[in-house]
Design an enzyme around this catalytic site. Structure first.
Site, PDB file in Angstrom:
ATOM      1  N   SER A 208      -5.109  82.056-101.192  1.00 35.10           N
ATOM      2  CA  SER A 208      -4.832  80.525-100.955  1.00 35.10           C
ATOM      3  C   SER A 208      -3.583  80.192-101.405  1.00 35.10           C
ATOM      4  CB  SER A 208      -5.706  79.865-101.956  1.00 35.10           C
ATOM      5  OG  SER A 208      -6.128  78.592-101.655  1.00 35.10           O
ATOM      6  N   ARG A 384      -6.696  74.784 -98.725  1.00 34.37           N
ATOM      7  CA  ARG A 384      -7.779  73.830 -99.083  1.00 34.37           C
ATOM      8  C   ARG A 384      -8.876  73.859 -97.860  1.00 34.37           C
ATOM      9  NH1 ARG A 384      -6.356  67.962-100.497  1.00 34.37           N
ATOM     10  NH2 ARG A 384      -5.776  67.848 -98.288  1.00 34.37           N
ATOM     11  N   VAL A 506     -11.884  71.422-108.687  1.00 32.81           N
ATOM     12  CA  VAL A 506     -10.375  72.405-108.333  1.00 32.81           C
ATOM     13  C   VAL A 506     -10.131  71.854-107.058  1.00 32.81           C
ATOM     14  CG1 VAL A 506     -11.140  74.071-109.906  1.00 32.81           C
ATOM     15  CG2 VAL A 506     -11.622  74.217-107.508  1.00 32.81           C
ATOM     16  N   GLU A 507      -8.811  71.958-106.943  1.00 30.87           N
ATOM     17  CA  GLU A 507      -8.189  71.690-105.330  1.00 30.87           C
ATOM     18  C   GLU A 507      -8.156  70.265-104.914  1.00 30.87           C
ATOM     19  OE1 GLU A 507      -8.117  74.461-102.407  1.00 30.87           O
ATOM     20  OE2 GLU A 507      -7.582  76.184-103.442  1.00 30.87           O
ATOM     21  N   GLY A 508      -8.084  69.372-106.038  1.00 29.36           N
ATOM     22  CA  GLY A 508      -8.296  68.131-105.886  1.00 29.36           C
ATOM     23  C   GLY A 508      -9.519  67.605-106.117  1.00 29.36           C
TER      24      GLY A 508
END
Ligand SMILES: Cc1cc2nc3c(=O)[nH]c(=O)nc-3n(C[C@H](O)[C@H](O)[C@H](O)COP(=O)(O)OP(=O)(O)OC[C@H]3O[C@@H](n4cnc5c(N)ncnc54)[C@H](O)[C@@H]3O)c2cc1C
Length: 831
Positions: A208, A384, A506-508
């Site tokens: 990622s 994402r 996570v990731e926003g």
């Protein structure tokens, strides 16, 4: 006159509906006024109105005049209401591409374009990797073993991952990587997540947003040639450190910094940077050999000026910068481990103080100093789109397949619990959500494979697929009862329940993503006119700014009028006359979605007009608009999936449920938007435009929910399609394998049980030997009285045995086996 007025209103609607050009409006206006003037007997007041009309028409139809008298003032007003935007916000907005999200903002999405976009496909080599290497990796791992025994995935599994290129799935073959498509990457993550979350996360992170992705996009040749082959082979374990204790969601505010300075490196003085950082929550951090590091670079002594081609304009604050730091570098501290909700993948803090490193360590080389935020934002979309959407869909597949089977096998009140209406409700949610989640996962991965970097769509799938994953796991836990609560190797849902908030955070983090990102970024990037207006505002040359703004403003006005007229007309006719790329019952879904897209485009415009920059603070309103946009996207994906799958009629309950449920949610978002609109009068007007004959879109009916639930309760091609790609263990002892066998046996023995029940009713069988009371004795009695055959009694016995295995839960010694494990590990006991 009445007829004339009716014709005039219809013509007016038609002009607005078709976004007619200005000259057509003028002709229409002139004809209208001529008729009114004639009817008034050429009254003086009417003649004054005519004169005013001519003046206005001249101004509007003569661009130079229009720009001076109207556009200039509108531009000044627009500049005032436009919220200030930081460099990092601008870079976030500019990042990525617009695809189907752009269509949804037009109010008339081009469905044929969506259906014609390529369906995701695996190459034979990718399919083979999934069927062999990925299968083998799953077989050598289990959730229980990783969470309870290894507190990580096992050393053998780690070695297998490295040896077989799992860490280099996105790295092209020329660098020794697997060079898989985004869809294949998604298939692998999905499969691994149906087996053990630590497995999925450990493979997902290196593929990622992180060193490999950044190197591929921005690395120098030397960096690529050195690191990519090592990353592909697992000789380097990467991690990426952005989050600081003081900057989580507001990552651009990281206090981590580097100072450009001279220092000794490998025996000679070089230009480098002294970097100080403190990172936490870094996945794979504790085992990483290569740390991707984000920090803000400063050049107080202007050492970069004149040394490098791009001297950053002699600025002191160069900006966020990304570097690759080998973790064995003196001064790099790799901390201990965090313990993220029993997920046991490697995660921990790291820090360094005044660590000297050469400028060559900046990803892309020294001239990319200060470009870190742009790099991160540009690369975020691909990762994402894949990681969390795939793992959430995987967990939902596991929940759907296993919980559906359990609900058929588990009896209470002499009935499989899945047949109770109360259980049908969560089962329908699981099935319906999964259908849409998988559709969105596939469509978005295919978009990435088409070359898109879908920034808004990736935020949508990140938020909505993880939220649906959470709802599904909750539903599954309710259905499983105590079986889901008591942890152990036989519990296939408990750990997922514990771990689900990780995907949310996570990731926003999800609240931020919903409230700020989806519509905030979508409105600017995807709206047909807003970005052009903003570009005009940013234009330095005032004449050019006016010309650009004039075109954008009047295009926007025509667009908005068109959306108002369309919303009303589509509301009156409930979208019935709208074209659809398909016929039959699914046609209505397309029509409803086109109508919703129009309503959304109109509401978005009115919200931006009335709240302007304030919309950034009014997060609840922004979130509701984001919900409508997101639901439009998810429904589009469901229709695309139905089409790509060959429109199987057996799957239609899943399609219908998922779309009706989403449309109902969208309607609720519209209700919330209008109930909280700043102007009650405008809210009333909008309400009547959107709902001229009352609210459309209702919750899926009980009957539809019943049909969806049934699909989870028995083996079928539909169930296989719904759970496609999940790991199905081959070993008969595995809990999922036992469940599958028990489900088949439950269905095979239903007819036999019916015979016994009928015999009871008829009095052929002695009372007291009831099903579930003493099944063995009863079966014997049934054979003796000729109600069933000996083979049928054998089938009943086999099912009873499988059911006992399915409902079994694990139990442990009083200290949960701690003393046993200490005995097995004397070093730990001594400590
Ligand atoms: C298990 C795990 C693995 C991770 N892996 C990595 C990694 O490998 N590398 C890395 O750099 N980071 C990693 N992170 C960090 C992760 O990206 C952050 O946790 C995330 O950005 C949220 O930051 P925070 O936890 O500090 O929460 P905060 O930023 O404190 O947020 C708390 C809450 O406030 C909400 N919020 C914040 N701002 C707003 C706003 N403007 N409007 C509305 N709501 C808002 C958030 O949505 C959240 O609900 C990981 C975190 C975890 C838990």
């Amino acid at each position: 006159m009445a007829l004339f007025l009716c014709v005039a209103v219809v013509a007016l609607l038609a002009l607005a509906y078709t976004a007619a050009p200005g000259w057509l409006w003028t002709i229409f206006g002139a004809m209208l006024l001529a008729e009114f003037t004639r009817a008034s007997g050429f009254h003086a007041a009417m003649l004054a109105v005519d004169a005013l009309f001519v003046l206005v028409a001249i101004v509007l139809l003569a661009p130079p005049l229009r720009r001076v008298l109207i556009t200039r003032h509108a531009l000044a007003w627009y500049r005032r209401i436009l919220p200030p935007m930081s460099q990092t916000e601008r870079e976030a907005i500019d990042a990525g591409t617009v695809w189907w999200d752009g269509d949804l903002f037009t109010g008339k999405p081009d469905w044929k374009k969506l259906l014609a976009s390529p369906a995701p496909r695996l190459t034979p080599e990718e399919q083979s990797f999934l069927d062999n290497e990925a299968e083998e990796l799953c077989a050598m791992t289990s959730e229980w073993e990783s969470t309870q025994i290894h507190q990580d995935i096992s050393p053998q599994a780690w070695q297998f991952i490295k040896d077989n290129g799992f860490l280099g799935m996105i790295i092209p073959r020329e660098y020794g990587g697997r060079g898989f498509s985004a869809y294949m990457h998604s298939q692998v993550i999905q499969k691994l997540s149906t087996r053990a979350s630590a497995l999925a996360v450990s493979v997902m992170v290196p593929n990622s947003l992180g060193p490999a992705e950044l190197l591929l996009n921005y690395g120098t040749d030397a960096q690529k040639n050195h690191y990519l082959p090592r990353l592909a082979k697992g000789l380097e374990i990467p991690c990426f450190g952005l989050t600081n204790p003081h900057a989580g969601s507001d990552a651009a505010a990281i206090p981590d910094h580097g100072i450009v300075c001279r220092g000794m490196w490998e025996g000679r003085e070089v230009l480098g940077m002294r970097v100080t950082w403190e990172k936490r929550y870094i996945t794979l951090g504790p085992v990483a050999t290569l740390l991707g590091l984000a920090f803000r670079l400063y050049d107080p002594d202007h050492l970069l000026s004149g040394v490098y081609e791009n001297a950053h304009g002699g600025r002191e604050d160069i900006g966020i910068t990304c570097a690759l730091v080998p973790t064995h570098t003196p001064g790099v501290n790799i901390g201990r481990r965090h313990f993220p909700l029993n997920a046991v993948f490697q995660n921990g803090p790291n820090w360094g103080k005044d660590v000297f490193m050469p400028l060559d360590w900046i990803i892309g080389g020294p001239h990319m100093a200060g470009q870190g935020w742009r790099m991160l934002m540009e690369c975020l979309a691909a990762g994402r789109s894949i990681s969390l959407p795939s793992s959430s869909t995987g967990v939902t597949k596991l929940a759907a397949r296993a919980t559906g089977a359990y609900a058929r096998v588990r009896n209470q009140f002499k009935t499989p619990i899945g047949k109770f209406e109360g259980i049908e409700e969560p089962l329908a949610r699981i099935g319906g959500h999964l259908y849409m989640m998988d559709a969105a996962r596939r469509t978005t991965a295919a978009a990435v494979d088409m070359g898109e970097k879908p920034s808004v769509l990736s935020a949508i799938v990140k938020y909505h697929l993880t939220e649906r994953g959470r709802s599904t796991v909750n539903d599954a836990m309710d259905i499983l009862g105590g079986k889901g609560i008591c942890l152990g190797p036989n519990n296939f849902m408990g750990r997922a329940y514990q771990q689900i908030p990780i995907a949310i955070t996570v990731e926003g983090a999800n609240i931020l993503t919903r409230s700020l990102i989806i519509f905030g970024q979508g409105a600017i990037r995807c709206h047909p006119w807003v970005l052009r207006e903003m570009a005009a505002v940013r234009e330095a040359d005032p004449v050019r700014a006016e010309v650009l703004f004039d075109a954008a403003l009047f295009g926007h006005i025509r667009f908005s009028l068109s959306m108002v007229a369309r919303a009303f007309v589509l509301g009156v006719f409930n979208g019935n006359f709208l074209p659809s790329p398909v016929g039959g019952p699914v046609k209505r879904h397309y029509q409803h979605l086109t109508r919703l897209s129009t309503d959304f485009a109109m509401l978005a415009d009115f919200c931006m007009l009335f709240m302007g920059g304030d919309l950034k603070r009014r997060e609840k309103m922004s979130a509701r608009l984001g919900d409508i946009l997101s639901l439009l996207y998810l429904c589009s994906c469901a229709l695309k999936r139905w089409h790509d799958d060959g429109s199987p009629e057996e799957d239609r309950p899943l399609l219908d449920w998922s779309i009706r449920s989403a449309l109902f949610d969208a309607r609720r978002a519209i209700d919330g938007l209008l109930a909280n609109f700043p102007s009650p009068f405008v809210a009333w007007l909008l309400w009547n435009l959107v709902y001229p004959f009352g609210r459309p879109f209702h919750h899926p009916s009980d009957d539809l929910g019943h049909r969806v639930a049934r699909l989870l309760l028995e083996p079928s091609a539909t169930r296989d399609r719904l759970t496609e790609g999940m790991y199905l263990p081959k070993s008969a002892e595995e809990p999922i394998a036992v469940l599958e066998a028990a489900l088949t046996a439950a269905i095979q023995t239903e007819a036999i049980e019916r015979k016994i029940r009928a015999a009871h009713k008829a009095g052929t069988l002695k009372a007291g030997a009831e099903i579930g009371h003493d099944a063995g004795a009863e079966a014997e009695a049934a054979v003796a009285t000729g109600v069933i055959s000996a083979a049928e009694a054998g089938a009943l016995a086999r099912f009873a045995q499988l059911r006992d295995e399915v409902i079994r839960v694990d139990h442990f010694p009083p200290d949960f086996g701690l003393s046993e494990s200490l005995q097995a590990d004397p070093k730990r006991a001594a400590a």
